[in-house]
Design a protein around this motif. Sequence first.
Motif, PDB file in Angstrom:
ATOM      1  N   ILE A  68      15.130 -11.926  50.739  1.00  0.00           N
ATOM      2  CA  ILE A  68      15.333 -11.262  49.880  1.00  0.00           C
ATOM      3  C   ILE A  68      16.722 -10.919  48.624  1.00  0.00           C
ATOM      4  CG2 ILE A  68      14.944  -9.680  48.469  1.00  0.00           C
ATOM      5  CD1 ILE A  68      12.581  -9.360  49.224  1.00  0.00           C
ATOM      6  N   LEU A  69      17.079 -11.587  48.223  1.00  0.00           N
ATOM      7  CA  LEU A  69      18.860 -11.500  48.360  1.00  0.00           C
ATOM      8  C   LEU A  69      19.241 -10.595  46.361  1.00  0.00           C
ATOM      9  CD1 LEU A  69      20.455 -15.113  48.865  1.00  0.00           C
ATOM     10  CD2 LEU A  69      20.231 -13.639  50.264  1.00  0.00           C
ATOM     11  N   PRO A  70      19.847  -9.794  46.641  1.00  0.00           N
ATOM     12  CA  PRO A  70      19.877  -8.785  45.974  1.00  0.00           C
ATOM     13  C   PRO A  70      21.313  -9.676  45.230  1.00  0.00           C
ATOM     14  CG  PRO A  70      21.273  -7.650  47.622  1.00  0.00           C
ATOM     15  CD  PRO A  70      20.441  -9.174  47.984  1.00  0.00           C
ATOM     16  N   VAL A 119      16.449 -11.651  43.499  1.00  0.00           N
ATOM     17  CA  VAL A 119      16.494 -10.029  42.696  1.00  0.00           C
ATOM     18  C   VAL A 119      17.431  -9.963  42.294  1.00  0.00           C
ATOM     19  CG1 VAL A 119      14.489  -9.552  44.267  1.00  0.00           C
ATOM     20  CG2 VAL A 119      16.282  -8.454  45.103  1.00  0.00           C
ATOM     21  N   ALA A 120      17.522  -8.606  41.316  1.00  0.00           N
ATOM     22  CA  ALA A 120      18.703  -7.978  40.455  1.00  0.00           C
ATOM     23  C   ALA A 120      18.358  -6.824  40.184  1.00  0.00           C
ATOM     24  CB  ALA A 120      18.771  -8.131  38.695  1.00  0.00           C
ATOM     25  N   GLU A 121      19.402  -5.767  39.829  1.00  0.00           N
ATOM     26  CA  GLU A 121      18.852  -4.310  39.468  1.00  0.00           C
ATOM     27  C   GLU A 121      18.207  -4.043  38.434  1.00  0.00           C
ATOM     28  OE1 GLU A 121      22.785  -1.897  40.121  1.00  0.00           O
ATOM     29  OE2 GLU A 121      23.473  -2.528  41.684  1.00  0.00           O
ATOM     30  N   SER A 122      17.882  -4.901  37.685  1.00  0.00           N
ATOM     31  CA  SER A 122      17.497  -4.492  36.953  1.00  0.00           C
ATOM     32  C   SER A 122      16.072  -5.125  36.943  1.00  0.00           C
ATOM     33  CB  SER A 122      17.681  -5.613  35.477  1.00  0.00           C
ATOM     34  OG  SER A 122      17.476  -6.599  35.679  1.00  0.00           O
ATOM     35  N   ASP A 123      15.586  -5.039  38.192  1.00  0.00           N
ATOM     36  CA  ASP A 123      13.875  -5.140  38.552  1.00  0.00           C
ATOM     37  C   ASP A 123      13.326  -4.000  37.893  1.00  0.00           C
ATOM     38  OD1 ASP A 123      14.409  -7.831  37.859  1.00  0.00           O
ATOM     39  OD2 ASP A 123      14.360  -8.670  40.414  1.00  0.00           O
ATOM     40  N   VAL A 124      14.326  -2.958  38.521  1.00  0.00           N
ATOM     41  CA  VAL A 124      13.290  -1.937  39.021  1.00  0.00           C
ATOM     42  C   VAL A 124      13.132  -1.334  37.189  1.00  0.00           C
ATOM     43  CG1 VAL A 124      14.556  -0.372  39.962  1.00  0.00           C
ATOM     44  CG2 VAL A 124      15.567  -0.515  38.048  1.00  0.00           C
ATOM     45  N   GLU A 125      13.240  -1.927  36.125  1.00  0.00           N
ATOM     46  CA  GLU A 125      12.884  -1.494  34.900  1.00  0.00           C
ATOM     47  C   GLU A 125      11.015  -2.654  34.594  1.00  0.00           C
ATOM     48  OE1 GLU A 125      15.343  -2.234  31.861  1.00  0.00           O
ATOM     49  OE2 GLU A 125      16.746  -0.637  32.582  1.00  0.00           O
ATOM     50  N   TYR A 143      19.742   3.627  37.698  1.00  0.00           N
ATOM     51  CA  TYR A 143      20.559   2.432  37.290  1.00  0.00           C
ATOM     52  C   TYR A 143      21.312   2.418  36.265  1.00  0.00           C
ATOM     53  CZ  TYR A 143      19.809  -2.335  35.649  1.00  0.00           C
ATOM     54  OH  TYR A 143      20.355  -3.216  34.709  1.00  0.00           O
ATOM     55  N   ARG A 144      20.369   2.990  35.315  1.00  0.00           N
ATOM     56  CA  ARG A 144      21.059   3.378  33.699  1.00  0.00           C
ATOM     57  C   ARG A 144      22.033   4.063  33.242  1.00  0.00           C
ATOM     58  NH1 ARG A 144      15.049   3.912  30.226  1.00  0.00           N
ATOM     59  NH2 ARG A 144      14.981   2.223  30.931  1.00  0.00           N
ATOM     60  N   ASP A 145      22.313   4.775  34.510  1.00  0.00           N
ATOM     61  CA  ASP A 145      23.307   5.538  34.515  1.00  0.00           C
ATOM     62  C   ASP A 145      24.153   4.926  34.945  1.00  0.00           C
ATOM     63  OD1 ASP A 145      22.697   7.959  33.325  1.00  0.00           O
ATOM     64  OD2 ASP A 145      22.541   8.198  35.187  1.00  0.00           O
ATOM     65  N   ARG A 146      24.870   3.863  36.187  1.00  0.00           N
ATOM     66  CA  ARG A 146      24.964   2.875  36.589  1.00  0.00           C
ATOM     67  C   ARG A 146      25.441   2.248  35.768  1.00  0.00           C
ATOM     68  NH1 ARG A 146      21.976   3.451  41.462  1.00  0.00           N
ATOM     69  NH2 ARG A 146      21.189   1.121  40.588  1.00  0.00           N
ATOM     70  N   GLN A 147      25.064   1.417  34.993  1.00  0.00           N
ATOM     71  CA  GLN A 147      25.278   0.334  33.756  1.00  0.00           C
ATOM     72  C   GLN A 147      25.866   0.787  32.988  1.00  0.00           C
ATOM     73  OE1 GLN A 147      21.623  -1.053  32.249  1.00  0.00           O
ATOM     74  NE2 GLN A 147      22.254  -3.661  33.493  1.00  0.00           N
ATOM     75  N   LYS A 148      25.806   2.268  32.562  1.00  0.00           N
ATOM     76  CA  LYS A 148      26.647   2.776  31.490  1.00  0.00           C
ATOM     77  C   LYS A 148      28.207   3.376  32.057  1.00  0.00           C
ATOM     78  CE  LYS A 148      23.644   5.485  28.102  1.00  0.00           C
ATOM     79  NZ  LYS A 148      23.536   6.416  28.097  1.00  0.00           N
ATOM     80  N   ARG A 149      28.286   4.051  33.463  1.00  0.00           N
ATOM     81  CA  ARG A 149      29.161   3.373  34.457  1.00  0.00           C
ATOM     82  C   ARG A 149      30.644   1.953  33.841  1.00  0.00           C
ATOM     83  NH1 ARG A 149      26.869   7.013  37.482  1.00  0.00           N
ATOM     84  NH2 ARG A 149      26.516   5.866  39.096  1.00  0.00           N
ATOM     85  N   GLU A 150      29.461   1.241  34.308  1.00  0.00           N
ATOM     86  CA  GLU A 150      30.228  -0.161  34.545  1.00  0.00           C
ATOM     87  C   GLU A 150      30.300  -0.550  33.384  1.00  0.00           C
ATOM     88  OE1 GLU A 150      27.393  -2.496  36.634  1.00  0.00           O
ATOM     89  OE2 GLU A 150      27.330  -1.459  38.175  1.00  0.00           O
ATOM     90  N   GLN A 151      29.502   0.006  32.552  1.00  0.00           N
ATOM     91  CA  GLN A 151      30.664  -0.844  30.747  1.00  0.00           C
ATOM     92  C   GLN A 151      31.511  -0.426  30.380  1.00  0.00           C
ATOM     93  OE1 GLN A 151      26.442  -0.179  28.442  1.00  0.00           O
ATOM     94  NE2 GLN A 151      25.742  -2.664  29.765  1.00  0.00           N
ATOM     95  N   ALA A 152      31.808   1.411  30.414  1.00  0.00           N
ATOM     96  CA  ALA A 152      32.453   1.712  30.008  1.00  0.00           C
ATOM     97  C   ALA A 152      33.676   1.589  31.325  1.00  0.00           C
ATOM     98  CB  ALA A 152      32.513   3.814  30.778  1.00  0.00           C
ATOM     99  N   ALA A 153      33.270   1.033  31.873  1.00  0.00           N
ATOM    100  CA  ALA A 153      34.720   0.411  32.502  1.00  0.00           C
ATOM    101  C   ALA A 153      35.511  -0.586  32.839  1.00  0.00           C
ATOM    102  CB  ALA A 153      34.165   0.393  34.650  1.00  0.00           C
ATOM    103  N   VAL A 154      34.385  -1.679  32.816  1.00  0.00           N
ATOM    104  CA  VAL A 154      34.265  -3.084  31.696  1.00  0.00           C
ATOM    105  C   VAL A 154      35.248  -3.041  30.505  1.00  0.00           C
ATOM    106  CG1 VAL A 154      34.077  -5.207  30.928  1.00  0.00           C
ATOM    107  CG2 VAL A 154      32.812  -4.385  33.256  1.00  0.00           C
ATOM    108  N   ARG A 155      35.166  -2.390  29.635  1.00  0.00           N
ATOM    109  CA  ARG A 155      35.790  -1.443  28.084  1.00  0.00           C
ATOM    110  C   ARG A 155      37.211  -0.868  28.749  1.00  0.00           C
ATOM    111  NH1 ARG A 155      30.740   0.646  26.030  1.00  0.00           N
ATOM    112  NH2 ARG A 155      31.298   2.024  26.861  1.00  0.00           N
TER     113      ARG A 155
END
Length: 904
Positions: A322-324, A379-385, A668-680
């Motif tokens: 299983i590969l993330p 697998v991906a982190e979004s699989d939790v949804e 997971y959604r919090d991490r997504q928000k932080r990553e998107q803010a960091a990318v911006r």
Amino acid sequence: MNDTNNPGDKPANKTLTLKRPIEQGTVRQSFSHGRSKTVVVEHVKRRHEGGKPAAPVPAPAAPAPVASAPAPVAPAPTPRPQKSSAPRPQTGVVLRTLTDDERDARARALNDARAREEEDRRRQEADAKARTERESRERAEREAAEARKRDEETRLAREADAKRRAEEEARRRLPSAAAAPQPAPQQPEKEPAVSFAPTRGSRPQQIVFHTPKPPQAPTPTPQPAAQQPAAAASAGAAPAPRSDGPAPLTPRMRPMTAPKLAVPAPKPTRGAEKQRGRLTVTSATASADGEERTRSVAAFRRRTQRMKGVVEQKERLSREVILPETITIQELANRMSERGVDVIKLLMRQGQMHKITDVIDADTAELIATEMGHTVKRVAESDVEEGLFDTPDAEETLQPRPPVVTIMGHVDHGKTSLLDAIRRANVVSGEAGGITQHIGAYQVTSPLGGLVTFIDTPGHAAFTAMRARGAKVTDIVVLVVAADDGVMPQTIEAISHAKAAGVPIIVAINKIDKPDAKPERVRTELLQYEVQVESLGGDTLEVEVSAKQKLNLDKLLEAITLQAEVLDLKADPERAAEGTVIEARLDRGRGPVATVLVQRGTLSVGNIIVAGSQWGRVRALIDDQGQNCVHAGPSFPAEVLGFNGAPEAGDRVAVVESEARAREITEYRDRQKREQAAVRGSGARSSLVDMMSQLKATAGRKEVPLVIKGDVQGSVEAIVAALEKLGTDEVAARVLHAGVGGITESDITLAEASNAVVIGFNVRAHKEAREASERLGIEIRYYNIIYNLVDDIKAAMSGLLAPTLRETMLGNAEILEVFTITKVGKVAGCRVTDGTMERGQHVRLIRDNVVVHEGKLSTLKRFKDEVAVVQPGQECGMAFENYQDMRVGDVIECYRVEEIKRTL
């Protein structure tokens, strides 16, 4: 003990008499403890009848104090008064008789003393009995311990005797071994000594430890039982307890016994031990006659393969790995059950140099795993949804549900008034300024008996996002158009939202009761936007209504019900609930409150729900009438209490099975928000060139820093969007923080650090925030109408714009002569050729059609008088500010500069 005491009782309620003569004396009291006390005794003389003194009345002895001795003290007898025939002088002390209270007190004291004596006697008897029982129990324990000790000594004697006989028998059977020479004395070895520790059972627990053994131990001889303790002590064992004072055994006092003696077996020499080699199965099973050992067949085969250079390949096991999205090399090797060195070698053959702790992406990891013969599962982190939303329902479980209707249209076209007329409510009176600034959800009963859920949206231009959310969650859109106003910009926007959501439209032509109402104009204007009503041959239902007069409201509800029957709306009420957050706010008394429209399933109190990056357990459900309810079925709007934070409007809501799943999804959604803010953030400063271009673009840009707090999430979102549209290249509004809830002290601190203005929309500041704002001088502005808020911010931003300068030409003059005046400088004698010249205005000095100087006209004279204006054709004298280089023939141009204030 002898004593005399006068209690000194005061007479109560006696008549007023003459005071009798009093004589005082002292009496010394002695107590049983060796103490003494001097007491003053008063003697009252009695008046004699007939001149004869009265006989002395002896006073009773004072009651003796109660002592702590067991025997009570008996009261002294009261002497009787004796009469004397002849008068005698008064000598001694006159004692009085005891009163009834004193006799009762004395009797009570005696009774208490007897009771205490009896209690002490019973206590002493109980102590003596307990002491006797304890002594008997200890005596029995000592006797049992002595019996166990005697048994143990007898057993040890028997064992020593048996060992001695066994050793004699062994020496008798092995005479040759006894005659052989003894080897050199070796190092003292350790022989086992046995100790017995007391346990809870009847038999002691055996503990074996080693004690040093002397080099030459003589043959033990049997000893009597009385000498066993001494022998045990000489062998290193602990001494046995003394027989004259047996004591109970404790963990630190363990009785030790004599060591067990075994027959010494012949041991090989040190050289023989070295020549024995490694102990293997072959050496252990070899015969005693010294046959030569040979290698096994498997060992010979392995040796042959090594010599030939043939390496036997192990059979590889294919595993599912299983590969993330990212994984370290060490973790990848562990999941494949391979060595990390082999993975690094494979990467090096591919031209990649890595350490075992480096992180590689999923594609590289998949190539490595496939190369090593394993199968891969990505697998991906979004699989939790996965499985959280849009799970299909079985056809047999579907049941009809009420339609969701959204009221949309331009501002002030009567949307909320129409909904109030349908609900028989008055929501408009509660809205500031008479305009809807919040999105609301209500449920009413139609005349045909079915339920209809209405969603009211604002019509102001700033609430585009709210209208878009309302169109997404709805089944039918009711487009409200005023008959006297026609199609307006927000009407067109509502049509676009409805078409984008793919929902049918019902046109409600409102305000037909007005004299200037023109319904046909509305129908004609709608044709421009591809909305063709039924009266014009189209498929869009239209109803002429009047919210004020309550006309044709039943027809509108019938049209909604008919459209819902055509759509055949169904949902499964037994499944886990799914819905959408219509609005969210932060209530100071109840915490985060979200208005949720349940779309599928049933939401119940106690369910664990997830909405965006917030989760919680449903503590209460409140309907549109303010009543608590336990369940909320499909198409039911309810306020949900229990979120750990205010979710964002438009977030989808789902019920999950456990808190762990809810936390996993929200993290997971919090991490997504932080990553998107960091990318911006990183995208804005990706390179030095981008940074310099950004600085150059914003170098002359002025900003208005703001901290915005609102009552609901939708209002804050609308305010931020409206302010962003006001920005230009020269000035812009910079929102430092925007949130839901009251103004807190941290907001004031942020505003103070950035020199910002705090804006509260339908909220107020806390007490601490008000005090901090007054102390720091931070301005807090409160608004309840979005028009006023946007206008004030627009005016503030306009004030930062540089004004526009406009020149107005006044006239021209020609220099005829230049005069030099002491203490004044050079003055030009001029003639006005065109227009007028005004003192204090801006002038230009033109020489050969080239502007030589720009400044202000400081002096303007006609002859010797200062004048303000010189008319054309007249001569005058002029002097400039800070400029003296004037020549004959130069032309002076006079003009006025006007500043025009700019607006956004």
